[in-house]
Write a protein that holds these residues in place. Structure first.
Motif, mmCIF file in Angstrom:
data_model
loop_
_atom_site.group_PDB
_atom_site.id
_atom_site.type_symbol
_atom_site.label_atom_id
_atom_site.label_comp_id
_atom_site.label_asym_id
_atom_site.label_seq_id
_atom_site.Cartn_x
_atom_site.Cartn_y
_atom_site.Cartn_z
ATOM 1 N N UNK A 283 0.842 -1.176 0.000
ATOM 2 C CA UNK A 283 0.000 0.000 0.000
ATOM 3 C C UNK A 283 0.889 1.241 0.000
ATOM 4 N N UNK A 284 0.491 2.251 -0.756
ATOM 5 C CA UNK A 284 1.205 3.526 -0.774
ATOM 6 C C UNK A 284 0.392 4.562 -0.002
ATOM 7 N N UNK A 285 1.099 5.349 0.810
ATOM 8 C CA UNK A 285 0.467 6.402 1.609
ATOM 9 C C UNK A 285 1.100 7.737 1.243
ATOM 10 N N UNK A 286 0.254 8.715 0.972
ATOM 11 C CA UNK A 286 0.678 10.082 0.679
ATOM 12 C C UNK A 286 0.475 10.931 1.920
ATOM 13 N N UNK A 287 1.530 11.551 2.404
ATOM 14 C CA UNK A 287 1.436 12.497 3.512
ATOM 15 C C UNK A 287 1.504 13.907 2.954
ATOM 16 N N UNK A 288 0.687 14.806 3.506
ATOM 17 C CA UNK A 288 0.636 16.183 3.014
ATOM 18 C C UNK A 288 0.773 17.147 4.187
ATOM 19 N N UNK A 289 1.744 18.053 4.068
ATOM 20 C CA UNK A 289 1.945 19.123 5.043
ATOM 21 C C UNK A 289 1.435 20.407 4.389
ATOM 22 N N UNK A 290 0.215 20.842 4.751
ATOM 23 C CA UNK A 290 -0.374 21.979 4.052
ATOM 24 C C UNK A 290 0.339 23.292 4.343
ATOM 25 N N UNK A 291 0.446 24.095 3.325
ATOM 26 C CA UNK A 291 1.017 25.428 3.445
ATOM 27 C C UNK A 291 0.630 26.216 2.214
ATOM 28 N N UNK A 292 0.472 27.512 2.356
ATOM 29 C CA UNK A 292 0.066 28.331 1.214
ATOM 30 C C UNK A 292 1.234 28.604 0.277
ATOM 31 N N UNK A 293 2.410 28.834 0.815
ATOM 32 C CA UNK A 293 3.591 29.042 -0.037
ATOM 33 C C UNK A 293 4.222 27.716 -0.458
ATOM 34 N N UNK A 294 4.374 26.829 0.498
ATOM 35 C CA UNK A 294 5.023 25.532 0.275
ATOM 36 C C UNK A 294 4.167 24.422 0.853
ATOM 37 N N UNK A 295 3.680 23.544 -0.002
ATOM 38 C CA UNK A 295 2.914 22.386 0.451
ATOM 39 C C UNK A 295 3.810 21.163 0.303
ATOM 40 N N UNK A 296 4.224 20.613 1.437
ATOM 41 C CA UNK A 296 5.083 19.441 1.407
ATOM 42 C C UNK A 296 4.285 18.185 1.140
ATOM 43 N N UNK A 297 4.912 17.245 0.439
ATOM 44 C CA UNK A 297 4.286 15.949 0.198
ATOM 45 C C UNK A 297 5.342 14.856 0.281
ATOM 46 N N UNK A 298 4.884 13.683 0.668
ATOM 47 C CA UNK A 298 5.779 12.537 0.756
ATOM 48 C C UNK A 298 4.990 11.262 0.550
ATOM 49 N N UNK A 299 5.561 10.336 -0.191
ATOM 50 C CA UNK A 299 4.901 9.059 -0.469
ATOM 51 C C UNK A 299 5.781 7.942 0.075
ATOM 52 N N UNK A 300 5.153 7.047 0.834
ATOM 53 C CA UNK A 300 5.845 5.864 1.347
ATOM 54 C C UNK A 300 5.074 4.620 0.928
ATOM 55 N N UNK A 301 5.782 3.510 0.907
ATOM 56 C CA UNK A 301 5.146 2.236 0.643
ATOM 57 C C UNK A 301 5.162 1.437 1.938
ATOM 58 N N UNK A 302 4.031 0.818 2.244
ATOM 59 C CA UNK A 302 3.878 0.058 3.478
ATOM 60 C C UNK A 302 3.717 -1.413 3.117
ATOM 61 N N UNK A 303 4.583 -2.253 3.676
ATOM 62 C CA UNK A 303 4.511 -3.698 3.463
ATOM 63 C C UNK A 303 4.616 -4.355 4.830
ATOM 64 N N UNK A 304 3.471 -4.621 5.428
ATOM 65 C CA UNK A 304 3.461 -5.138 6.797
ATOM 66 C C UNK A 304 4.060 -4.082 7.699
ATOM 67 N N UNK A 305 5.041 -4.457 8.526
ATOM 68 C CA UNK A 305 5.654 -3.462 9.410
ATOM 69 C C UNK A 305 6.740 -2.623 8.713
ATOM 70 N N UNK A 306 7.102 -3.008 7.480
ATOM 71 C CA UNK A 306 8.171 -2.312 6.762
ATOM 72 C C UNK A 306 7.652 -1.089 6.029
ATOM 73 N N UNK A 307 8.450 -0.022 6.087
ATOM 74 C CA UNK A 307 8.145 1.215 5.372
ATOM 75 C C UNK A 307 9.287 1.481 4.398
#
Length: 169
Positions: free
Chosen positions: A1-25
């Motif tokens: 499963x892939x999870x997208x994290x988003x840190x909202x901001x008006x000037x800079x919106x951070x994003x990060x994608x990780x893959x989850x495989x059981x306990x492994x990231x």
């Protein structure tokens, strides 16, 4: 499963994608969407549009299965808080429009999940993100925060799965 994290901001919106495989990231990608430019500096609508289009492009490129957004609290002034809230609306809208379930987490909950302490500093959060995602290189501090949000969501999803399995056993 892939999870997208988003840190909202008006000037800079951070994003990060990780893959989850059981306990492994595993780190997939991270970056920042910037809403700056000559016209964008003056027009809030144009800035929000840039954020929305950028986030939609990230979602289309990485095809996450779930997303998580950091909740925001009151800033120094009401106007700044309102603008940040509008950027947060974009952070919620883009994944929802793509049909993704969206989790929301308070900053202290993210820190507690990733570091173990709810009032950890940015450096501590970045260090623990590096520990949990070996070899990761951050595009920006906002991207590091977004990866922490993705890790938080992944851990909460794992916890729910364990509770469901335990109940059915």
């Amino acid at each position: 499963m892939k999870v997208l994290g988003i840190d909202p901001g008006l000037r800079n919106m951070g994003w990060g994608v990780i893959e989850v495989d059981g306990p492994r990231l595993r780190h997939v990608a991270n970056g920042v969407i910037r809403s700056v430019g000559a016209d964008a500096e003056r027009d809030l609508g144009a800035r929000l549009s840039m954020l929305y289009r950028g986030l939609c492009a990230v979602i289309a490129l990485h095809a996450p299965d779930a997303a998580a957004v950091e909740q925001t609290f009151v800033n120094k002034d009401a106007s700044g808080t309102l603008k940040l809230g509008q950027a947060r609306g974009i952070a919620l809208l883009a994944p929802a429009e793509a049909g993704l379930p969206v989790g929301e987490y308070a900053p202290n909950a993210v820190k507690k999940t990733v570091v173990g302490v709810g009032h950890a500093g940015k450096e501590q959060v970045q260090h623990m993100v590096r520990v949990q995602l070996p070899g990761v290189s951050f595009d920006s501090p906002d991207a590091a925060d977004a990866l922490a949000i993705a890790i938080c969501h992944a851990r909460h999803l794992q916890g729910r799965s364990l509770r469901i399995v335990a109940r059915s056993a």
